[in-house]
Design an enzyme around this catalytic site. Structure first.
Site, short mmCIF file in Angstrom:
data_model
loop_
_atom_site.label_atom_id
_atom_site.label_comp_id
_atom_site.label_asym_id
_atom_site.label_seq_id
_atom_site.Cartn_x
_atom_site.Cartn_y
_atom_site.Cartn_z
N THR A 8 -18.46 -50.75 1.36
CA THR A 8 -17.37 -51.53 0.77
C THR A 8 -16.47 -52.00 1.92
O THR A 8 -16.74 -53.04 2.50
CB THR A 8 -16.58 -50.71 -0.27
OG1 THR A 8 -16.21 -49.46 0.29
CG2 THR A 8 -17.41 -50.47 -1.52
N LYS A 17 -21.49 -44.02 2.59
CA LYS A 17 -20.44 -45.03 2.74
C LYS A 17 -19.08 -44.34 2.61
O LYS A 17 -18.97 -43.32 1.93
CB LYS A 17 -20.59 -46.18 1.74
CG LYS A 17 -20.58 -45.86 0.28
CD LYS A 17 -19.26 -45.84 -0.46
CE LYS A 17 -18.31 -46.92 -0.08
NZ LYS A 17 -17.05 -46.77 -0.91
N THR A 46 -16.45 -37.30 -1.66
CA THR A 46 -17.59 -37.48 -0.81
C THR A 46 -18.12 -38.89 -0.84
O THR A 46 -19.23 -39.10 -0.45
CB THR A 46 -18.67 -36.52 -1.26
OG1 THR A 46 -18.53 -36.39 -2.66
CG2 THR A 46 -18.50 -35.18 -0.65
#
Lengths: 379, 379
Positions: free
Chosen positions: A150, A176, A187
């Site tokens: 992202t 990510k 997480t």
């Protein structure tokens, strides 16, 4: 391991990543991982009381099926706070992946990340599935890792290799970040693939242990996500003797998994939104590990500490305030604090409580105007 | 009430503020409040495990003396994490104030605010005490309030007047913010003076209640201070019949005190470090008040929510995530969220959990690059 575009996955695994058009930028936003061999799988999810649709669907599939074969991941939309239609869409996506890959719906797990509270465009994803499937390749690890991103600035891939009774066992993890990162199963998304042969109960155990000492020891902004998920898929392709109970080989694998998770966790901090500093906080002399962790997280989540680090301002008083705010019993006269020079990217803070023999290490970033810019505009 | 420089204190009280040279800027940094009439006093202090020297000394004096006469406040140095010499210095200051005003040391309370971990310069303070004492005046409320300020942009003074059985009772509160503000007795420094006649036990009770609904309902950065203290001094100068147990007059005074504290608390948020927005968060439909408060604080302390408010970005997803992160049981389908237009300074967020009849209101500010600038440089 950054931007290494030619990492071969463990035996039997393939990956792919494409642009389905969920992100307006046109960047990759749909990833798929498939194992040719049926997998044992385990997962840990956020403890946020509001959970994304993918968590509900993946949990159901993990319960129903003992032979997981695939994980599909989209970025650009969290599919969270989207009600029953959100769940229907997530189920439809697993159905679509199953159809393209000759699987049962229950053999497909799913994960989403991105903006919360907007319906995910099912048609865009369905249209992209044939191409995604066609692209599957044992060396397209980077493509999958990139399609999960992202606000991340780099793809996060970590591998490990070990010998178990003459057999080579491989692990590969992709993850990510990079904001809404806080411990407590904070997480982000992570998928770990391995060709190890391991029992279901042992798998859950080693995963829980590894996450506790890695992803649960990092924080960017203390904000707990609705989507955090760590998956591990193991397909026994390495043909090692089954790992079932603690012992030399079991520990060897467990250590490799822990070190893989810790490296991914550190990458997330390195790539934390707007960060200029990578801060290691070691709390020692604590009566227990959990108390050491509590103190470390209290410091790591202090906006005042984080802004001082950004300003290269050795304001030890803010460390002291955060130690006391943790509510762990500590005496002023026992407290010893050491802070490395602040003009470096890597900062090391050591806090000795002088109250016991336990220690914990927490990783965090500084709080910068860039963090605010990214998050004031993200929508 | 901002910058009102001619506020007369309740009967018997005098105040003053001077520059003692603790702040390098030369701004006022030493305040004194004296009552001609002996006071009953009560105080609430931070729950941070590391406490400033003034808290230890004030607690001791509150225990020893039932006739408090003065409160001395310095800004520019927190006198915290300063060990035994810090305590010795704080005691010496109360001794100095006592000497200048013909009091016993135990009749003097003390408070400090500013940087943590540096020794306070006793000589500078001692040199300033004669001038400070000479300046005492029943209309120098503003001088005292200004001398408490650290990063505050305006002095915070609130007054109330009420009738109890034909007697006029006055209250005046002065406070400072403006960072390291979080609930849990996150009350910065505040001194409330009143000429009411009230019993010791009733005084503690009304103060606790008022703080719970005001200062404990605000947060700037979730950082708990080592120095937070709220003092109330009452000297019975109004000659009203003694307030002792709940009843009409008791409640009237309690309400006036609550409303005074709430107004001061809102001023602190209005003046929060770097703030552009004043955000009111109402959580309703909760099973209990404490759960409503927990949800409200989880939202108010979310950096992601606060940056979205700064960016005038109606990212409801971040409210949802913060509600779930509070760990209060809530169902996605029950949750109703209303956010007022973001292009105004005052923002109103209403979250209905649809799980009960209780509500809480929390006040906070946005998180801005200016907050980071102030705190990256503060030292």
């Amino acid at each position: 391991m950054k931007n290494n575009k030619k990492i071969t996955l463990p035996k039997g695994f393939k990956a792919a990543g494409v642009s389905a058009g969920i992100k307006r930028s046109g960047r990759p936003d749909l990833a798929l991982i498939v194992s040719d061999i049926p997998c044992k799988a385990a997962a840990l999810f956020t403890v946020n009381k509001i959970k994304a649709a993918h968590i509900k669907v993946s949990k159901k599939h993990l319960k129903k099926s003992r032979s997981i074969r695939a994980l599909v991941i989209n970025s650009g939309n969290a599919n969270c706070f989207t009600g029953k239609s959100g769940i229907r869409i997530a189920e439809n996506i697993t159905q679509g992946v199953a159809k393209c890959n000759n699987l049962k719906k229950e053999q497909v797990l799913i994960a989403s990340t991105g903006i919360i509270g907007r319906q995910l465009n099912l048609n865009k994803i369905k249209r992209a599935l044939p191409l995604l499937t066609a692209n599957l390749d044992s060396r397209k690890t980077f493509d999958a890792a990139r399609a999960m991103m992202t606000t991340d600035r780099f793809a996060k891939i970590v591998t490990r290799k070990l010998k178990i009774k003459s057999k080579t066992v491989k692990l590969c993890g992709i993850a990510k970040g990079a904001g809404m990162i806080s411990p407590n199963m904070a997480t982000m998304l992570c998928c770990i693939m391995s060709d190890v042969s391991i029992s279901q109960s042992a798998l859950k155990k080693v995963l829980t242990q590894a996450v506790s000492n890695s992803f649960n020891c990092i924080t960017v902004d203390g904000c707990m996500s609705t989507n955090d998920s760590v998956f591990i898929l193991t397909n026994a392709g390495a043909e090692n003797p089954l790992l079932d109970s603690p012992g030399k080989d079991f520990n060897k694998f467990s250590q490799a998994l822990c070190s893989l998770c810790l490296e991914l966790a550190k990458m997330i901090i390195e790539d934390a939104e707007g960060a200029r500093k990578f801060i290691r906080i070691e709390v020692k002399g604590a009566p227990s590990y959990s108390q050491a962790k509590q103190v470390g997280l209290s410091i790591a989540n202090s906006n005042l500490f984080k802004t001082a680090m950004f300003g290269e301002n050795a304001n030890i008083g803010r460390v002291v305030a955060a130690v006391g705010a943790s509510q762990i019993e500590v005496k002023e006269e026992d407290l010893k604090i050491n802070l490395s020079p602040l003009n470096k990217k890597k900062i090391n803070l050591v806090v000795n409580l002088n109250k016991g023999k336990h220690k914990a290490v927490i990783y965090t970033s500084d709080l910068t105007p860039a963090y605010i810019k990214i998050n004031a505009e993200y929508n």
